[in-house]
Design an enzyme around this catalytic site. Structure first.
Site, PDB file in Angstrom:
ATOM      1  N   LYS A   1      -7.922   4.767   4.559  1.00  0.00           N
ATOM      2  CA  LYS A   1      -8.018   3.458   3.898  1.00  0.00           C
ATOM      3  C   LYS A   1      -8.107   3.645   2.384  1.00  0.00           C
ATOM      4  CE  LYS A   1     -10.440  -0.934   4.519  1.00  0.00           C
ATOM      5  NZ  LYS A   1     -11.356  -1.642   5.422  1.00  0.00           N
TER       6      LYS A   1
ATOM      7  N   GLY B   1      -3.181  -1.756  -3.159  1.00  0.00           N
ATOM      8  CA  GLY B   1      -3.162  -0.646  -2.210  1.00  0.00           C
ATOM      9  C   GLY B   1      -4.404   0.234  -2.249  1.00  0.00           C
TER      10      GLY B   1
ATOM     11  N   ARG C   1      -4.532  -4.199  16.665  1.00  0.00           N
ATOM     12  CA  ARG C   1      -5.376  -5.399  16.538  1.00  0.00           C
ATOM     13  C   ARG C   1      -4.767  -6.541  17.324  1.00  0.00           C
ATOM     14  NH1 ARG C   1      -6.785  -4.375  10.909  1.00  0.00           N
ATOM     15  NH2 ARG C   1      -6.349  -2.157  10.705  1.00  0.00           N
TER      16      ARG C   1
ATOM     17  N   ASP D   1      -6.657 -10.366  12.677  1.00  0.00           N
ATOM     18  CA  ASP D   1      -6.150  -9.046  12.275  1.00  0.00           C
ATOM     19  C   ASP D   1      -7.291  -8.043  12.124  1.00  0.00           C
ATOM     20  OD1 ASP D   1      -6.381 -11.072  10.066  1.00  0.00           O
ATOM     21  OD2 ASP D   1      -6.432  -9.269   8.850  1.00  0.00           O
TER      22      ASP D   1
ATOM     23  N   ASP E   1     -12.844  -2.939  10.661  1.00  0.00           N
ATOM     24  CA  ASP E   1     -12.656  -3.518   9.323  1.00  0.00           C
ATOM     25  C   ASP E   1     -13.946  -4.097   8.755  1.00  0.00           C
ATOM     26  OD1 ASP E   1     -10.165  -2.756   8.774  1.00  0.00           O
ATOM     27  OD2 ASP E   1      -9.291  -4.751   8.655  1.00  0.00           O
TER      28      ASP E   1
HETATM   29  P1  AMP Z   1      -8.927  -7.449   5.053  1.00  0.00           P
HETATM   30  O1  AMP Z   1      -9.465  -8.801   4.700  1.00  0.00           O
HETATM   31  O2  AMP Z   1      -9.563  -6.314   4.277  1.00  0.00           O
HETATM   32  O3  AMP Z   1      -8.949  -7.199   6.495  1.00  0.00           O
HETATM   33  O4  AMP Z   1      -7.401  -7.430   4.588  1.00  0.00           O
HETATM   34  C1  AMP Z   1      -6.473  -8.402   4.946  1.00  0.00           C
HETATM   35  C2  AMP Z   1      -5.088  -7.941   4.574  1.00  0.00           C
HETATM   36  O5  AMP Z   1      -4.990  -7.722   3.172  1.00  0.00           O
HETATM   37  C3  AMP Z   1      -4.639  -6.648   5.222  1.00  0.00           C
HETATM   38  O6  AMP Z   1      -3.268  -6.747   5.448  1.00  0.00           O
HETATM   39  C4  AMP Z   1      -4.953  -5.628   4.168  1.00  0.00           C
HETATM   40  O7  AMP Z   1      -4.177  -4.462   4.288  1.00  0.00           O
HETATM   41  C5  AMP Z   1      -4.584  -6.391   2.903  1.00  0.00           C
HETATM   42  N1  AMP Z   1      -5.312  -5.900   1.723  1.00  0.00           N
HETATM   43  C6  AMP Z   1      -6.632  -6.036   1.442  1.00  0.00           C
HETATM   44  N2  AMP Z   1      -6.920  -5.459   0.261  1.00  0.00           N
HETATM   45  C7  AMP Z   1      -5.767  -4.946  -0.228  1.00  0.00           C
HETATM   46  C8  AMP Z   1      -5.401  -4.244  -1.408  1.00  0.00           C
HETATM   47  N3  AMP Z   1      -6.293  -3.930  -2.344  1.00  0.00           N
HETATM   48  N4  AMP Z   1      -4.108  -3.874  -1.541  1.00  0.00           N
HETATM   49  C9  AMP Z   1      -3.195  -4.181  -0.619  1.00  0.00           C
HETATM   50  N5  AMP Z   1      -3.469  -4.841   0.515  1.00  0.00           N
HETATM   51  C10 AMP Z   1      -4.731  -5.233   0.704  1.00  0.00           C
HETATM   52 MG    MG Z   2      -8.311  -6.102   7.817  1.00  0.00          MG
END
Ligand code: AMP
Ligand code: MG
Length: 489
Positions: free
Chosen positions: A114, A127, A184, A253, A263
């Site tokens: 991650k 990213g 997921r 997700d 997550d």
């Molecule tokens: P999360 O709320 O952390 O579960 O993320 C929701 C979505 O946003 C997922 O597709 C993650 O991969 C994407 N995501 C969260 N933070 C980032 C980031 N800094 N860069 C790229 N994608 C992100």
């Molecule tokens: Mg997530």
């Protein structure tokens, strides 16, 4: 014991149709990676020799700059319902599946990195993951495991001085987490909504073959797979409720098909008992408030059921969904009875426990500390329970409840000493309160990683008294009571 080179990576996900993922390598940090913390307990799961963590290559491999044989990195595709709204494409925007390791016992573990850089699914993100959020995930996933709650595991944390821009400038880090798979609910939803039923079937067959192998030959295997997901999710959420933990972002997700906690974002263990506890600062309507989690679990499962409609009879999926609430409530009651030291199940227990929780809420009683202390309840004499009374502003209200509790214990011939031993096995002494994580984060931001390791060791055994560590079981200091945790990570 294996070295980095002999971990024997494989990646069966890379053999699925290309519609399921995008192959790419992690993007190394611009600054050199360094090891922040290593978890020998997780390394054991993949037979990795802990001495390997001392090699300079270790931070390279798990900091995204070196690959080892067999790794076939890829970003997984999925979609999902975020705060109730369907988002047609999400996917690993900052995580990369490095591959699978099969241990000597034949178990397989997927290693996911991650914070590994941009992927085709990054959308507007960068990213990256910041050190702060990776420390929280690293510690909490191991704390949950220590509590006996199914979860992804955490192998190590690798940091760098690479700047990452959030509300403030922070530094980036990569976390290696491990799970039977990172599939997921949203991994299925995407193919359902895209009407790609062939991919949907391939993914379901893959998951069943790899992780639900006992169902491979069942004629109704997809419905039975769903039924197992229902069961595991119901029991998982019952455990969250019993330990007083909120996930914070229960989007589909972020729901694992293995029924494990997945997550970690703005999660929180509650300090004072508060059923309406919202740990996610951005959750203005309380969709993911603590007391909503059981319903959200059902809501999310109904999204998965819908995605599986092309594979199973609607009636079978509905029947499986109908099992959710009794399973979740039943398991929750079992856990709460155990927390109260009760052995027999009686109908009156529901109100006995509910009334205690109402009192705890009214009097701002610390959830973890109170249940740990309840083990010391004396059935013999009310005066011996003075320390428990003192948790409540209205002592008489507690006395009234305590009289019912005493009768209930006496009715099943409960013995104080035996009950204390049983209760200490289910009422943790130590949980990852927000302020404890915050202290470790602030030290780590000054390059002192010792508090992370101290908390890791402590939280791996949350039910045992650990010498010299009593301060970690105290209520939060004033500054640490209502720390707000945002989604930004
Ligand atoms: P999360 O709320 O952390 O579960 O993320 C929701 C979505 O946003 C997922 O597709 C993650 O991969 C994407 N995501 C969260 N933070 C980032 C980031 N800094 N860069 C790229 N994608 C992100
Ligand atoms: Mg997530």
């Amino acid at each position: 014991m294996r070295s980095l080179e002999t971990l024997s990576f494989d990646n069966s996900y890379a053999r699925l149709p290309e519609a399921c993922y995008s192959k790419l390598n992690p993007t190394p940090f611009a600054e050199p990676p360094y090891l922040v913390s290593f978890n020998a307990a997780a390394a054991k799961l993949i037979d990795l020799d802990p001495e390997q963590a001392k090699r300079p290559e270790f931070a390279g491999v798990f900091g995204g700059s070196l690959l080892v044989p067999g790794m076939e990195p890829l970003a997984m595709l999925y979609s999902g319902h975020q705060f109730g709204v369907y988002v047609p494409q999400l996917g690993d925007g900052r995580a990369i599946l490095l591959g699978t390791v099969r241990n000597e016992r034949g178990e397989t573990w997927d290693l996911h990195l991650k914070g590994a850089g941009l992927t085709p699914f990054s959308r507007e993100g960068d990213g990256r993951a910041v050190l702060r959020s990776t420390i929280r995930e690293y510690l909490c996933s191991e704390a949950m495991h220590g509590l006996g709650i199914p979860t992804t595991r955490a192998l190590c944390l690798v940091g760098s001085d690479n700047k990452v821009y959030r509300e403030q400038i922070e530094t980036g880090a990569m976390l290696v987490r491990m799970a039977p798979s990172h599939v997921r609910f949203g991994s299925f939803e995407i193919f359902y909504y895209r009407k790609q039923h062939e991919q949907l079937t391939i993914l379901a067959d893959y998951v069943i073959a790899n992780n639900f192998a006992h169902l491979v030959d069942a004629p109704d295997k997809y419905a039975r797979f769903f039924s197992e997901v229902v069961e595991r999710t119901a029991k998982l959420i019952a455990q969250w409720q019993a330990v007083g933990w909120a996930h914070g972002v229960m989007n589909t997700d972020n729901m694992s098909i293995h029924g494990i906690t997945l997550d970690y974002g703005p999660f929180g263990f509650m300090d004072d008992y508060d059923p309406g506890f919202i740990c996610n600062h951005s959750d203005h309507n309380g969709r993911y408030a603590f007391n909503q989690q059981p319903y959200i679990g059902l809501w999310n499962l109904s999204c998965l059921a819908q995605a599986l409609l092309p594979l199973a009879e609607k009636e079978e999926l509905k029947a499986a969904l109908d099992r959710y609430t009794p399973l979740c409530e039943g398991r929750y009651m079992e856990l709460m009875r155990a927390k109260c030291g009760l052995i027999e199940a009686k109908e009156e227990d529901v109100s006995l426990i509910q009334d205690l929780l109402v009192l705890m809420h009214l009097h701002h009683v610390d959830y973890t500390i109170f249940f740990r202390s309840l083990g010391l309840f004396q059935t013999g004499s009310a005066s011996l329970n003075e320390p428990l009374r003192d948790f409540f502003l209205d002592r008489e209200a507690f006395d009234k409840w305590a009289r019912r509790y005493r009768c209930r214990l006496q009715a099943e011939g409960s013995r104080d000493n035996d009950r204390l031993v049983r209760m200490n096995r289910v009422n943790p002494k130590y949980v990852l309160r927000n302020y404890l994580a915050q202290t470790a984060i602030e030290k780590a931001q000054q390059k002192d990683f010792s508090e992370i390791d101290r908390l890791l060791t402590l939280l791996q055994n949350p039910y045992s008294d650990q010498p010299g560590m009593d301060a970690y079981a105290y209520p939060p200091p004033n500054w640490g009571k209502h720390l707000s945790v945002s989604c930004s990570s």
